[in-house]
Design a protein around this motif. Structure first.
Motif, PDB file in Angstrom:
ATOM      1  N   LYS A 194      34.558 -49.583 -83.826  1.00 36.42           N
ATOM      2  CA  LYS A 194      33.405 -48.930 -82.780  1.00 36.42           C
ATOM      3  C   LYS A 194      31.595 -49.127 -82.935  1.00 36.42           C
ATOM      4  O   LYS A 194      31.130 -49.938 -83.458  1.00 36.42           O
ATOM      5  N   GLY A 195      31.252 -48.690 -81.582  1.00 35.18           N
ATOM      6  CA  GLY A 195      30.250 -49.560 -80.907  1.00 35.18           C
ATOM      7  C   GLY A 195      30.348 -50.833 -79.998  1.00 35.18           C
ATOM      8  O   GLY A 195      29.241 -51.664 -79.302  1.00 35.18           O
ATOM      9  N   GLN A 196      31.945 -51.693 -79.882  1.00 33.86           N
ATOM     10  CA  GLN A 196      31.887 -53.109 -79.798  1.00 33.86           C
ATOM     11  C   GLN A 196      32.871 -53.091 -78.292  1.00 33.86           C
ATOM     12  O   GLN A 196      32.990 -53.952 -77.862  1.00 33.86           O
ATOM     13  N   GLY A 197      33.292 -52.331 -78.161  1.00 34.26           N
ATOM     14  CA  GLY A 197      34.569 -52.195 -77.120  1.00 34.26           C
ATOM     15  C   GLY A 197      33.580 -51.867 -75.085  1.00 34.26           C
ATOM     16  O   GLY A 197      35.030 -52.104 -74.800  1.00 34.26           O
ATOM     17  N   GLY A 198      32.634 -51.219 -75.475  1.00 33.99           N
ATOM     18  CA  GLY A 198      32.119 -52.151 -74.132  1.00 33.99           C
ATOM     19  C   GLY A 198      32.364 -50.145 -73.547  1.00 33.99           C
ATOM     20  O   GLY A 198      33.186 -49.284 -73.938  1.00 33.99           O
ATOM     21  N   GLN A 199      31.495 -50.348 -72.045  1.00 37.93           N
ATOM     22  CA  GLN A 199      32.578 -48.753 -71.430  1.00 37.93           C
ATOM     23  C   GLN A 199      33.624 -49.289 -70.239  1.00 37.93           C
ATOM     24  O   GLN A 199      33.919 -50.686 -70.068  1.00 37.93           O
ATOM     25  N   ALA A 200      34.540 -48.715 -69.639  1.00 33.09           N
ATOM     26  CA  ALA A 200      35.155 -48.512 -68.711  1.00 33.09           C
ATOM     27  C   ALA A 200      34.208 -49.224 -67.415  1.00 33.09           C
ATOM     28  O   ALA A 200      33.289 -48.845 -67.185  1.00 33.09           O
ATOM     29  N   SER A 201      34.484 -50.025 -66.665  1.00 31.01           N
ATOM     30  CA  SER A 201      33.959 -50.600 -65.313  1.00 31.01           C
ATOM     31  C   SER A 201      33.490 -49.464 -64.886  1.00 31.01           C
ATOM     32  O   SER A 201      34.382 -48.576 -64.399  1.00 31.01           O
ATOM     33  N   ALA A 202      32.866 -50.014 -63.598  1.00 31.39           N
ATOM     34  CA  ALA A 202      32.617 -48.992 -62.503  1.00 31.39           C
ATOM     35  C   ALA A 202      33.993 -48.949 -61.785  1.00 31.39           C
ATOM     36  O   ALA A 202      33.790 -47.698 -61.520  1.00 31.39           O
ATOM     37  N   LYS A 203      34.450 -50.044 -61.631  1.00 38.94           N
ATOM     38  CA  LYS A 203      36.058 -50.060 -60.804  1.00 38.94           C
ATOM     39  C   LYS A 203      36.911 -48.839 -61.086  1.00 38.94           C
ATOM     40  O   LYS A 203      36.989 -48.399 -60.659  1.00 38.94           O
ATOM     41  N   LEU A 204      37.168 -49.052 -62.990  1.00 42.20           N
ATOM     42  CA  LEU A 204      37.714 -48.549 -63.654  1.00 42.20           C
ATOM     43  C   LEU A 204      37.222 -46.811 -63.607  1.00 42.20           C
ATOM     44  O   LEU A 204      37.888 -45.490 -63.367  1.00 42.20           O
ATOM     45  N   ALA A 205      36.168 -46.840 -63.568  1.00 42.49           N
ATOM     46  CA  ALA A 205      35.871 -45.396 -63.811  1.00 42.49           C
ATOM     47  C   ALA A 205      35.697 -44.382 -62.643  1.00 42.49           C
ATOM     48  O   ALA A 205      35.710 -43.608 -62.895  1.00 42.49           O
ATOM     49  N   SER A 206      35.771 -45.150 -61.419  1.00 46.16           N
ATOM     50  CA  SER A 206      35.942 -44.378 -60.229  1.00 46.16           C
ATOM     51  C   SER A 206      37.571 -44.203 -60.145  1.00 46.16           C
ATOM     52  O   SER A 206      37.033 -42.652 -59.791  1.00 46.16           O
ATOM     53  N   ALA A 207      38.323 -45.171 -60.745  1.00 44.52           N
ATOM     54  CA  ALA A 207      39.250 -44.857 -60.694  1.00 44.52           C
ATOM     55  C   ALA A 207      40.009 -43.511 -61.648  1.00 44.52           C
ATOM     56  O   ALA A 207      40.916 -42.341 -61.048  1.00 44.52           O
ATOM     57  N   ILE A 208      39.215 -43.567 -62.389  1.00 51.68           N
ATOM     58  CA  ILE A 208      39.667 -42.835 -63.052  1.00 51.68           C
ATOM     59  C   ILE A 208      39.338 -41.052 -62.866  1.00 51.68           C
ATOM     60  O   ILE A 208      39.944 -39.991 -63.141  1.00 51.68           O
ATOM     61  N   ASP A 209      38.051 -41.397 -62.336  1.00 48.78           N
ATOM     62  CA  ASP A 209      37.206 -39.875 -62.103  1.00 48.78           C
ATOM     63  C   ASP A 209      38.393 -39.449 -60.488  1.00 48.78           C
ATOM     64  O   ASP A 209      38.126 -38.188 -60.378  1.00 48.78           O
ATOM     65  N   GLU A 210      38.375 -39.950 -59.227  1.00 47.71           N
ATOM     66  CA  GLU A 210      39.410 -39.432 -58.875  1.00 47.71           C
ATOM     67  C   GLU A 210      41.188 -39.103 -59.536  1.00 47.71           C
ATOM     68  O   GLU A 210      41.108 -38.407 -58.630  1.00 47.71           O
ATOM     69  N   ALA A 211      41.613 -40.055 -60.228  1.00 50.04           N
ATOM     70  CA  ALA A 211      42.664 -39.527 -60.772  1.00 50.04           C
ATOM     71  C   ALA A 211      43.440 -37.812 -61.026  1.00 50.04           C
ATOM     72  O   ALA A 211      43.249 -37.364 -61.223  1.00 50.04           O
ATOM     73  N   PHE A 212      41.229 -37.954 -62.158  1.00 45.50           N
ATOM     74  CA  PHE A 212      41.452 -37.276 -63.402  1.00 45.50           C
ATOM     75  C   PHE A 212      40.255 -35.928 -63.181  1.00 45.50           C
ATOM     76  O   PHE A 212      40.100 -35.517 -64.144  1.00 45.50           O
ATOM     77  N   GLY A 213      39.348 -36.294 -62.169  1.00 47.86           N
ATOM     78  CA  GLY A 213      38.008 -35.805 -61.913  1.00 47.86           C
ATOM     79  C   GLY A 213      36.805 -35.968 -62.949  1.00 47.86           C
ATOM     80  O   GLY A 213      35.645 -35.877 -62.473  1.00 47.86           O
ATOM     81  N   SER A 214      37.263 -36.801 -63.991  1.00 51.66           N
ATOM     82  CA  SER A 214      35.968 -37.059 -64.665  1.00 51.66           C
ATOM     83  C   SER A 214      37.060 -37.982 -65.832  1.00 51.66           C
ATOM     84  O   SER A 214      38.215 -37.626 -66.180  1.00 51.66           O
ATOM     85  N   MET A 215      35.832 -38.924 -66.952  1.00 54.46           N
ATOM     86  CA  MET A 215      36.087 -39.229 -67.536  1.00 54.46           C
ATOM     87  C   MET A 215      36.339 -38.693 -69.209  1.00 54.46           C
ATOM     88  O   MET A 215      37.576 -38.211 -69.670  1.00 54.46           O
ATOM     89  N   ASP A 216      35.952 -37.412 -69.335  1.00 53.21           N
ATOM     90  CA  ASP A 216      35.817 -36.326 -69.815  1.00 53.21           C
ATOM     91  C   ASP A 216      37.790 -35.258 -69.735  1.00 53.21           C
ATOM     92  O   ASP A 216      38.619 -34.824 -70.215  1.00 53.21           O
ATOM     93  N   GLY A 217      37.524 -35.347 -68.212  1.00 50.87           N
ATOM     94  CA  GLY A 217      38.971 -34.481 -66.998  1.00 50.87           C
ATOM     95  C   GLY A 217      40.396 -35.679 -68.148  1.00 50.87           C
ATOM     96  O   GLY A 217      41.444 -34.624 -68.822  1.00 50.87           O
TER      97      GLY A 217
END
Length: 302
Positions: free
Chosen positions: A143-166
């Motif tokens: 926990k706390g060492q896995g980083g975050q989704a990259s800007a590129k992946l986060a954008s693709a997630i938003d496009e496909a699912f609306g948001s990271m929470d979605g």
């Protein structure tokens, strides 16, 4: 020929001594269990010695060591579950696929996946189980060492699912008992159109397999929802296990796999690559880089 073989044995013996010293001096993966590291090094050296002597390694695939301690993923995944999940369940899949491959040519694990359903239950269940679990251990970090989704992946997630929470909500729904009844896996994949999608598969199937149930594609994140993955801690509460699991996802690894998947490359998780990544890493006070498979790069903390 005899002289060359003798010189090779001497060279490997020297290398074995050096490897043993490196393990004792800390040239190992941060937090990895000592027994797992030593076992991986021993298997590697035994395979090399067998090759020099004209023999064959005893197994086609090996159980890769964890890159962290058994208790490193707590409280999301408890130590006892990690011990029997990795050392017993995963080992059984490795043992059984090796038996199925006796007398046959050994493909890479990723190549084995593609024809596993056609090749029969041993390849589908044990070959799939070996690949899926190799991938599972690599895509997690304390926990706390896995980083975050990259800007590129986060954008693709938003496009496909609306948001990271979605995305998380849809992923959790796909893994819930009502959606994936019984044993199986939930996946985030890159499909044939290079778009993200969520799918689930029964038992040890995965989206790389030709003829798989669900959406085929290249997996970049997978969650084991077999009961053995969570029952000791969560009993019947699979949804609670899934929610807690997000805390130990290594987005650094997922980011790298996403980049590879866009280029048509599936994660290569053969145990020799995974073991080399961890056994060959020098212990450091901050972070270490590791490289595995098809040049997928990630970073985990110490």
């Amino acid at each position: 020929m005899a002289n060359r073989r003798f010189r090779g044995v001497i060279a490997l013996a020297a290398l074995a001594l050096l490897a043993t010293r490196c393990l004792n001096l800390g040239f190992v993966a941060p937090g990895a269990e000592a027994s797992s590291r030593r076992a991986a090094a021993t298997n590697w050296m035994a395979a090399g010695l067998a090759g020099i002597m004209g023999g064959q390694a005893a197994q086609a695939y090996e159980l890769p060591p964890l890159g962290y301690a058994y208790d490193a993923l707590e409280p999301s995944i408890d130590k006892a579950t990690m011990e029997f999940h990795h050392d017993k369940h995963h080992q059984t899949y490795v043992t059984n696929i090796n038996k199925a491959l006796e007398g046959k040519t050994q493909p890479s694990l990723v190549d084995l996946q593609r024809t596993a359903i056609k090749d029969g239950p041993a390849f589908r269940n044990s070959g799939g189980g070996t690949y899926n679990h190799n991938m599972f251990w690599l895509e997690m970090a304390p926990k706390g060492q896995g980083g975050q989704a990259s800007a590129k992946l986060a954008s693709a997630i938003d496009e496909a699912f609306g948001s990271m929470d979605g995305f998380k909500e849809k992923f959790e729904a796909a893994g819930a008992p009502g959606a994936r009844f019984g044993s199986g896996w939930v996946w985030l994949i890159v499909d044939s159109n290079k778009k993200l999608a969520i799918t689930s598969t029964p038992n040890q199937d995965n989206p790389l397999m030709e003829g798989v149930e669900g959406t085929p594609g290249i997996p970049i994140l997978g969650l084991d929802v077999w009961e053995h993955a969570y029952y000791l801690k969560y009993q019947y509460q699979r949804p609670a296990y899934i929610k807690a699991w997000w805390d130990v996802v290594s987005w650094n690894v997922v980011n790298a796999w996403y980049e590879d998947a866009l280029g048509g490359k599936a994660p290569t998780t053969d145990s020799s690559n995974a073991a080399a990544a961890f056994v060959g890493s020098r212990k450091a006070p901050s972070a270490f880089n590791f490289k595995f498979g098809l040049e997928a790069k990630g970073q985990m903390g110490n």
